[in-house]
Structure formats: structure tokens, C-alpha cells
Design a protein around this motif. Sequence first.
Motif, PDB file in Angstrom:
ATOM      1  N   SER A 161       0.857  -1.276   0.048  1.00  0.00           N
ATOM      2  CA  SER A 161      -0.053  -0.073  -0.039  1.00  0.00           C
ATOM      3  C   SER A 161       0.876   1.306  -0.095  1.00  0.00           C
ATOM      4  O   SER A 161       2.027   1.196   0.568  1.00  0.00           O
ATOM      5  CB  SER A 161      -0.866   0.102   1.128  1.00  0.00           C
ATOM      6  OG  SER A 161      -1.648  -1.217   1.270  1.00  0.00           O
ATOM      7  N   CYS A 162       0.470   2.192  -0.654  1.00  0.00           N
ATOM      8  CA  CYS A 162       0.987   3.693  -0.733  1.00  0.00           C
ATOM      9  C   CYS A 162       0.118   4.702  -0.219  1.00  0.00           C
ATOM     10  O   CYS A 162      -0.725   4.811  -1.264  1.00  0.00           O
ATOM     11  CB  CYS A 162       1.955   3.855  -1.901  1.00  0.00           C
ATOM     12  SG  CYS A 162       2.680   5.428  -2.149  1.00  0.00           S
ATOM     13  N   VAL A 163       0.226   5.297   0.815  1.00  0.00           N
ATOM     14  CA  VAL A 163      -0.761   6.316   0.837  1.00  0.00           C
ATOM     15  C   VAL A 163      -0.035   7.690   0.523  1.00  0.00           C
ATOM     16  O   VAL A 163       1.098   7.931   0.917  1.00  0.00           O
ATOM     17  CB  VAL A 163      -1.232   6.672   2.385  1.00  0.00           C
ATOM     18  CG1 VAL A 163      -1.954   7.731   2.867  1.00  0.00           C
ATOM     19  CG2 VAL A 163      -1.729   5.241   2.837  1.00  0.00           C
ATOM     20  N   ALA A 164      -0.483   8.593  -0.112  1.00  0.00           N
ATOM     21  CA  ALA A 164      -0.218  10.209  -0.507  1.00  0.00           C
ATOM     22  C   ALA A 164      -0.677  11.201   0.115  1.00  0.00           C
ATOM     23  O   ALA A 164      -1.870  10.904   0.378  1.00  0.00           O
ATOM     24  CB  ALA A 164      -0.363  10.037  -2.297  1.00  0.00           C
ATOM     25  N   SER A 165       0.066  12.216   0.270  1.00  0.00           N
ATOM     26  CA  SER A 165      -0.332  13.216   0.906  1.00  0.00           C
ATOM     27  C   SER A 165       0.349  14.462   0.344  1.00  0.00           C
ATOM     28  O   SER A 165       1.567  14.233   0.029  1.00  0.00           O
ATOM     29  CB  SER A 165      -0.436  13.218   2.592  1.00  0.00           C
ATOM     30  OG  SER A 165       0.982  12.897   2.891  1.00  0.00           O
ATOM     31  N   GLY A 166       0.114  15.547   0.787  1.00  0.00           N
ATOM     32  CA  GLY A 166       0.572  16.860   0.646  1.00  0.00           C
ATOM     33  C   GLY A 166       0.585  17.449  -1.226  1.00  0.00           C
ATOM     34  O   GLY A 166       1.490  18.276  -1.187  1.00  0.00           O
ATOM     35  N   TYR A 167      -0.120  16.783  -1.878  1.00  0.00           N
ATOM     36  CA  TYR A 167      -0.210  17.333  -3.298  1.00  0.00           C
ATOM     37  C   TYR A 167      -1.735  16.747  -3.567  1.00  0.00           C
ATOM     38  O   TYR A 167      -2.375  16.057  -3.096  1.00  0.00           O
ATOM     39  CB  TYR A 167       0.858  16.763  -4.022  1.00  0.00           C
ATOM     40  CG  TYR A 167       0.682  15.171  -4.430  1.00  0.00           C
ATOM     41  CD1 TYR A 167       0.858  14.185  -3.452  1.00  0.00           C
ATOM     42  CD2 TYR A 167       0.314  14.986  -5.827  1.00  0.00           C
ATOM     43  CE1 TYR A 167       0.990  12.841  -3.848  1.00  0.00           C
ATOM     44  CE2 TYR A 167       0.197  13.568  -6.080  1.00  0.00           C
ATOM     45  CZ  TYR A 167       0.687  12.755  -5.105  1.00  0.00           C
ATOM     46  OH  TYR A 167       0.493  11.141  -5.423  1.00  0.00           O
ATOM     47  N   THR A 168      -2.074  17.316  -4.997  1.00  0.00           N
ATOM     48  CA  THR A 168      -3.537  16.967  -5.633  1.00  0.00           C
ATOM     49  C   THR A 168      -3.136  15.559  -5.877  1.00  0.00           C
ATOM     50  O   THR A 168      -2.260  15.297  -6.955  1.00  0.00           O
ATOM     51  CB  THR A 168      -3.677  17.704  -6.620  1.00  0.00           C
ATOM     52  OG1 THR A 168      -3.903  19.238  -5.816  1.00  0.00           O
ATOM     53  CG2 THR A 168      -5.057  17.545  -7.214  1.00  0.00           C
ATOM     54  N   TYR A 169      -3.912  14.528  -5.352  1.00  0.00           N
ATOM     55  CA  TYR A 169      -3.665  12.847  -5.856  1.00  0.00           C
ATOM     56  C   TYR A 169      -4.372  13.024  -7.259  1.00  0.00           C
ATOM     57  O   TYR A 169      -3.214  12.189  -8.018  1.00  0.00           O
ATOM     58  CB  TYR A 169      -4.679  12.295  -4.789  1.00  0.00           C
ATOM     59  CG  TYR A 169      -4.555  10.919  -5.225  1.00  0.00           C
ATOM     60  CD1 TYR A 169      -5.769  10.455  -5.709  1.00  0.00           C
ATOM     61  CD2 TYR A 169      -3.276   9.855  -4.807  1.00  0.00           C
ATOM     62  CE1 TYR A 169      -5.684   9.192  -6.323  1.00  0.00           C
ATOM     63  CE2 TYR A 169      -3.535   8.763  -5.128  1.00  0.00           C
ATOM     64  CZ  TYR A 169      -4.648   8.118  -5.892  1.00  0.00           C
ATOM     65  OH  TYR A 169      -4.721   6.836  -6.084  1.00  0.00           O
ATOM     66  N   SER A 170      -5.153  13.521  -7.707  1.00  0.00           N
ATOM     67  CA  SER A 170      -5.882  13.280  -8.683  1.00  0.00           C
ATOM     68  C   SER A 170      -4.921  13.793 -10.010  1.00  0.00           C
ATOM     69  O   SER A 170      -3.966  14.503 -10.046  1.00  0.00           O
ATOM     70  CB  SER A 170      -7.158  13.822  -8.998  1.00  0.00           C
ATOM     71  OG  SER A 170      -7.778  13.547 -10.339  1.00  0.00           O
ATOM     72  N   SER A 171      -5.130  13.014 -11.354  1.00  0.00           N
ATOM     73  CA  SER A 171      -4.496  13.154 -12.510  1.00  0.00           C
ATOM     74  C   SER A 171      -2.919  13.162 -12.452  1.00  0.00           C
ATOM     75  O   SER A 171      -2.130  14.345 -13.077  1.00  0.00           O
ATOM     76  CB  SER A 171      -4.841  14.607 -12.894  1.00  0.00           C
ATOM     77  OG  SER A 171      -6.384  14.577 -13.063  1.00  0.00           O
ATOM     78  N   ASN A 172      -2.384  12.242 -11.689  1.00  0.00           N
ATOM     79  CA  ASN A 172      -0.952  11.846 -11.786  1.00  0.00           C
ATOM     80  C   ASN A 172      -0.661  10.696 -12.072  1.00  0.00           C
ATOM     81  O   ASN A 172      -1.638   9.680 -12.187  1.00  0.00           O
ATOM     82  CB  ASN A 172      -0.416  12.409 -10.412  1.00  0.00           C
ATOM     83  CG  ASN A 172      -0.186  13.633 -10.214  1.00  0.00           C
ATOM     84  OD1 ASN A 172       0.913  14.189 -10.466  1.00  0.00           O
ATOM     85  ND2 ASN A 172      -0.824  14.593  -9.363  1.00  0.00           N
ATOM     86  N   CYS A 173       0.627  10.169 -12.427  1.00  0.00           N
ATOM     87  CA  CYS A 173       0.895   8.911 -12.331  1.00  0.00           C
ATOM     88  C   CYS A 173       1.515   8.390 -11.178  1.00  0.00           C
ATOM     89  O   CYS A 173       2.244   9.227 -10.519  1.00  0.00           O
ATOM     90  CB  CYS A 173       2.306   8.670 -13.349  1.00  0.00           C
ATOM     91  SG  CYS A 173       1.935   9.190 -15.143  1.00  0.00           S
TER      92      CYS A 173
END
Length: 130
Positions: free
Chosen positions: A21-33
Motif C-alpha cells: 500500500s502507498c498513501v499519498a499526501s501533500g499534493y493533489t492526488y488526482s491526474s498524476n501517475c
Amino acid sequence: QVQLVESGGGSVQAGGSLRLSCVASGYTYSSNCMGWFRQAAGKEREGVAVIYTGGGERTAYGDSVKDRFTISQDKAKNTVYLEMNSLKPEDTATYYCAAVAPLGGSWCPVGRILADFANRGQGTQVTVSL
């Protein structure tokens, strides 16, 4: 500040399964690779799997993991998963989560996450034994 936090690594016997699992934070999650690359001791980094976090659920895989690994996401949790099945000893490596802008607006080839400027996590170790 972009943060990518991986979890789920461990040791398993050949033929077994693991889920990262990888949890992302601190930026706009959508529309990225977003995806995973790995690096084994003494070897080059290798792109494993990538998903476009915008619409369409488009994915791409490295040749060595096709039909064994599956990448998916939970947009509500800003989380990307890597389901790894039929693991082999050669899958042993440190697995890193990475995030980077797509090419051409929405194209995420598996090599995109190897870009030097990609954000990446600290890595999680996967060890597969015979």
C-alpha cells in the motif's frame, strides 16, 4: 510537502502473495501517475506498475510482472495498492512508491515513475524465498 508512505512488505515463500500500500499526501492526488518501481541489490531500478490517478483507471506493467501483479487505487483514501501474486525469488527487492506528472496530460508509461524528479517513498522490502 509530498509524502508517500509504503507498507505491506515482508518475507514470503515462492508462489505466495503480498499486498503493498502507498498513501499519498501533500499534493493533489488526482491526474498524476502513481506506481511502484523496485531495486534489487546490485541491479538497476525497474518499473513495476503504474496507474493514472485521473479517470479511466489506465495501468501499465513491467514485462516481468505482467499477469502476476495488479495495481489499483482508492481515490477516497489517496492510496495505491500493488497486489503481488505468484511471487518468485527474483521479485526480491526494495519496492518504492512514486508519483509524477503524466506525459501529454494523461499518459503514464511504466518507465515514467523512474524519472529522477519523481516523488518517492522510503521503500519497503520484499523478500521471496524458495
